[in-house]
Design a protein around this motif. Structure first.
Motif, mmCIF file in Angstrom:
data_model
loop_
_atom_site.group_PDB
_atom_site.id
_atom_site.type_symbol
_atom_site.label_atom_id
_atom_site.label_comp_id
_atom_site.label_asym_id
_atom_site.label_seq_id
_atom_site.Cartn_x
_atom_site.Cartn_y
_atom_site.Cartn_z
ATOM 1 N N ASN A 214 0.799 -1.219 0.000
ATOM 2 C CA ASN A 214 0.000 0.000 0.000
ATOM 3 C C ASN A 214 0.839 1.280 0.000
ATOM 4 O O ASN A 214 0.282 2.380 0.014
ATOM 5 C CB ASN A 214 -0.943 0.014 1.205
ATOM 6 N N VAL A 215 2.151 1.138 0.018
ATOM 7 C CA VAL A 215 3.011 2.319 -0.093
ATOM 8 C C VAL A 215 2.915 2.858 -1.522
ATOM 9 O O VAL A 215 3.063 2.121 -2.491
ATOM 10 C CB VAL A 215 4.468 1.962 0.256
ATOM 11 N N GLN A 216 2.673 4.166 -1.641
ATOM 12 C CA GLN A 216 2.507 4.793 -2.957
ATOM 13 C C GLN A 216 3.801 5.516 -3.345
ATOM 14 O O GLN A 216 4.407 6.203 -2.513
ATOM 15 C CB GLN A 216 1.331 5.767 -2.913
ATOM 16 N N THR A 217 4.186 5.366 -4.590
ATOM 17 C CA THR A 217 5.489 5.884 -4.994
ATOM 18 C C THR A 217 5.502 6.278 -6.456
ATOM 19 O O THR A 217 4.735 5.750 -7.277
ATOM 20 C CB THR A 217 6.585 4.834 -4.728
ATOM 21 N N LEU A 218 6.381 7.237 -6.778
ATOM 22 C CA LEU A 218 6.672 7.635 -8.156
ATOM 23 C C LEU A 218 8.189 7.675 -8.305
ATOM 24 O O LEU A 218 8.898 8.172 -7.418
ATOM 25 C CB LEU A 218 6.114 9.021 -8.499
ATOM 26 N N GLN A 219 8.690 7.173 -9.435
ATOM 27 C CA GLN A 219 10.121 7.184 -9.700
ATOM 28 C C GLN A 219 10.377 7.597 -11.137
ATOM 29 O O GLN A 219 9.687 7.129 -12.053
ATOM 30 C CB GLN A 219 10.743 5.810 -9.442
ATOM 31 N N VAL A 220 11.375 8.467 -11.317
ATOM 32 C CA VAL A 220 11.773 8.918 -12.645
ATOM 33 C C VAL A 220 13.295 8.911 -12.725
ATOM 34 O O VAL A 220 13.966 9.611 -11.957
ATOM 35 C CB VAL A 220 11.244 10.336 -12.961
ATOM 36 N N ASP A 221 13.836 8.124 -13.630
ATOM 37 C CA ASP A 221 15.264 8.139 -13.923
ATOM 38 C C ASP A 221 15.520 9.302 -14.892
ATOM 39 O O ASP A 221 15.171 9.249 -16.059
ATOM 40 C CB ASP A 221 15.671 6.805 -14.541
ATOM 41 N N TYR A 222 16.144 10.365 -14.366
ATOM 42 C CA TYR A 222 16.343 11.581 -15.165
ATOM 43 C C TYR A 222 17.766 11.707 -15.688
ATOM 44 O O TYR A 222 18.193 12.800 -16.100
ATOM 45 C CB TYR A 222 15.960 12.825 -14.357
ATOM 46 N N SER A 223 18.518 10.605 -15.715
ATOM 47 C CA SER A 223 19.911 10.656 -16.154
ATOM 48 C C SER A 223 20.040 11.137 -17.596
ATOM 49 O O SER A 223 21.011 11.823 -17.952
ATOM 50 C CB SER A 223 20.557 9.267 -16.027
ATOM 51 N N SER B 152 8.736 4.753 -20.848
ATOM 52 C CA SER B 152 8.314 3.983 -19.679
ATOM 53 C C SER B 152 9.473 3.251 -19.000
ATOM 54 O O SER B 152 9.399 2.939 -17.812
ATOM 55 C CB SER B 152 7.243 2.964 -20.089
ATOM 56 N N LYS B 153 10.549 2.988 -19.749
ATOM 57 C CA LYS B 153 11.676 2.290 -19.144
ATOM 58 C C LYS B 153 12.396 3.152 -18.110
ATOM 59 O O LYS B 153 13.189 2.637 -17.313
ATOM 60 C CB LYS B 153 12.662 1.836 -20.224
ATOM 61 N N TYR B 154 12.119 4.458 -18.122
ATOM 62 C CA TYR B 154 12.738 5.349 -17.157
ATOM 63 C C TYR B 154 11.821 5.678 -15.984
ATOM 64 O O TYR B 154 12.216 6.458 -15.110
ATOM 65 C CB TYR B 154 13.162 6.653 -17.838
ATOM 66 N N THR B 155 10.633 5.138 -15.961
ATOM 67 C CA THR B 155 9.661 5.524 -14.934
ATOM 68 C C THR B 155 9.047 4.293 -14.276
ATOM 69 O O THR B 155 9.079 3.187 -14.827
ATOM 70 C CB THR B 155 8.528 6.371 -15.540
ATOM 71 N N SER B 156 8.488 4.516 -13.102
ATOM 72 C CA SER B 156 7.679 3.508 -12.416
ATOM 73 C C SER B 156 6.766 4.235 -11.449
ATOM 74 O O SER B 156 7.037 5.376 -11.053
ATOM 75 C CB SER B 156 8.559 2.484 -11.680
ATOM 76 N N PHE B 157 5.691 3.564 -11.053
ATOM 77 C CA PHE B 157 4.738 4.190 -10.137
ATOM 78 C C PHE B 157 3.881 3.103 -9.507
ATOM 79 O O PHE B 157 3.767 1.983 -10.028
ATOM 80 C CB PHE B 157 3.848 5.195 -10.878
#
Length: 417
Positions: A83-92, A107-112
């Protein structure tokens, strides 16, 4: 006890006889030089010990009890962390963009992950190029994302580095603890581990060492809500940079330095933060610099998170947000990546299902073993204490498989007992 007294007296007689044979009549003085350990329960390994006998009546219930304990715990941990909510963006790769307009992030650089409404946040990015005071390229990565649900506090902003080995033997010890505590350590007393970032221009580097010199210097601004529910534009969701380091570091490990600004210089990689070196107005106070404190607490794995900011009071409302990242830290030189992470947490920390999965695996293995042993005990029970199952003997120098037969010519342990 009488046996022990006889043994002790026998040992003493042997010592005395050895002394007389060697021609030394002072047996008492030679006994003090004996290398034999004292005749005590601890030194002679005679302490009382508990040696449980594992029988089917104790082992089988134990496996079922373990399964009953670990299975609910594993389910609870998985449910909580899921139930932990998260957003991730690889901005390299943001710096390599050509267009100044917003583009969809691959999409390969993101997850949520969101708890109830797991809708794609529609990630977009663009890069704004400029120049800094050194006429070097200055890039700002602007990222937009849409929250489909409200995120309740606490909210944490992390940066994540990949393929950065902070656990390298020379790297992890490259600092001077006394210097971090505010003590004005002389050049001769500085830790040798600080080399080669120990001195420059015949002045002491403060703080010295490889860890401080490689400090992560990307900057993250607080997210700005572009379409607030209140109707106002550009409503900033404030993220505090206070209280993000370990309490022990903040209270004990880092103190304001006693160095004079004229006696020290910043690490080489800090030249853009302190272009003219240190002076009385810009001398850093490590006691208040919590980003550096987090960085100095080295990670044990090549992929790690470092806390950058948090908000423990306000809800992050649904809507479209924009966050600006000052791109200063190079990761291509070590083949790594850097990632923006915005997340909530649970009583077990962030969104990591590994612990819950391990608990479930232990419960399943315990259940399988319990059922297997129970069936074996019911189908083909074994009489406890049967000496025929003992192997080896005083005559037989090897080991034999299976129980001994009644007509076995070799003496069995039954005979010896």
């Amino acid at each position: 006890m009488s046996f022990l007294r006889k043994r002790k007296n026998h040992d003493l007689d042997d010592d005395e006889s050895d002394d007389m044979i060697s021609g030394n009549g002072n047996a008492a003085s030679n006994r003090t030089k004996s290398r034999k350990p004292p005749n005590t329960a601890f030194r002679q390994q005679r302490l009382k010990a508990w040696q449980p006998i594992l029988t089917p009546k104790t082992v089988i219930p134990l496996f079922f009890i373990l399964a009953c304990i670990f299975a609910p715990l594993g389910i609870a941990i998985i449910h909580s962390t899921y139930n932990v909510q998260t957003l991730q963006v690889d901005y390299s790769k943001c710096g390599s963009l050509k267009s100044k307009n917003y583009e969809s992030i691959p999409s390969k650089y993101t997850s949520f992950h969101f708890k109830n409404k797991n809708t794609n946040p529609d990630y977009k990015w663009r890069v704004v190029n400029g120049t800094d005071d050194f006429d070097d390229l200055k890039q700002t990565c602007q990222i937009q994302f849409t929250l489909p649900v409200d995120l309740k506090p606490p909210i944490y902003l992390y940066y994540k580095l990949n393929n950065f080995f902070q656990n390298h033997r020379k790297y992890v010890s490259s600092y001077d603890l006394e210097q971090l505590k505010g003590i004005a350590v002389t050049k001769a007393d500085l830790e040798n581990d600080c080399s080669p970032v120990k001195e420059r221009d015949d002045k002491i580097i403060y703080p010295c060492g490889l860890i401080a010199n490689s400090f992560f210097n990307d900057t993250f601004e607080s997210p700005v809500l572009l379409n607030a529910k209140s109707g106002s534009n550009n409503e900033t969701y404030e993220l505090s940079e206070k209280g993000i380091s370990w309490g022990s570091d903040l209270k004990h490990k880092y103190k304001k330095t006693n160095y004079k600004a004229s006696d020290i210089v910043p690490p080489p990689n800090w030249y853009k933060m302190f272009p003219d070196g240190y002076n009385d107005s810009n001398l850093p106070d490590l006691h208040k610099w919590e980003h550096l404190q987090n960085w100095m607490r080295t990670a044990g794995l090549p992929t790690f998170y470092k806390l950058y900011g948090k908000n423990t009071t306000s809800t992050m409302s649904s809507g479209t947000y924009e966050i600006s990242i000052g791109m200063n830290y190079p990761v291509s030189i070590f083949g790594g990546t850097k990632t923006l992470v915005i997340t909530t947490n649970s009583v077990f920390g962030g969104r990591n299902l590994s612990l819950g999965v391990i608990y479930i695996i232990v419960a399943i293995v315990s259940l399988v073993l319990g059922v297997a042993f129970l069936l074996q005990h019911l189908i083909k029970p074994r009489r406890i204490g049967d000496h025929n199952y003992l192997q080896g003997s005083a005559v037989d120098s090897g080991f034999r498989d299976g129980p001994r037969q009644a007509n076995d010519p070799i003496s069995t342990f039954r005979d010896q007992l």
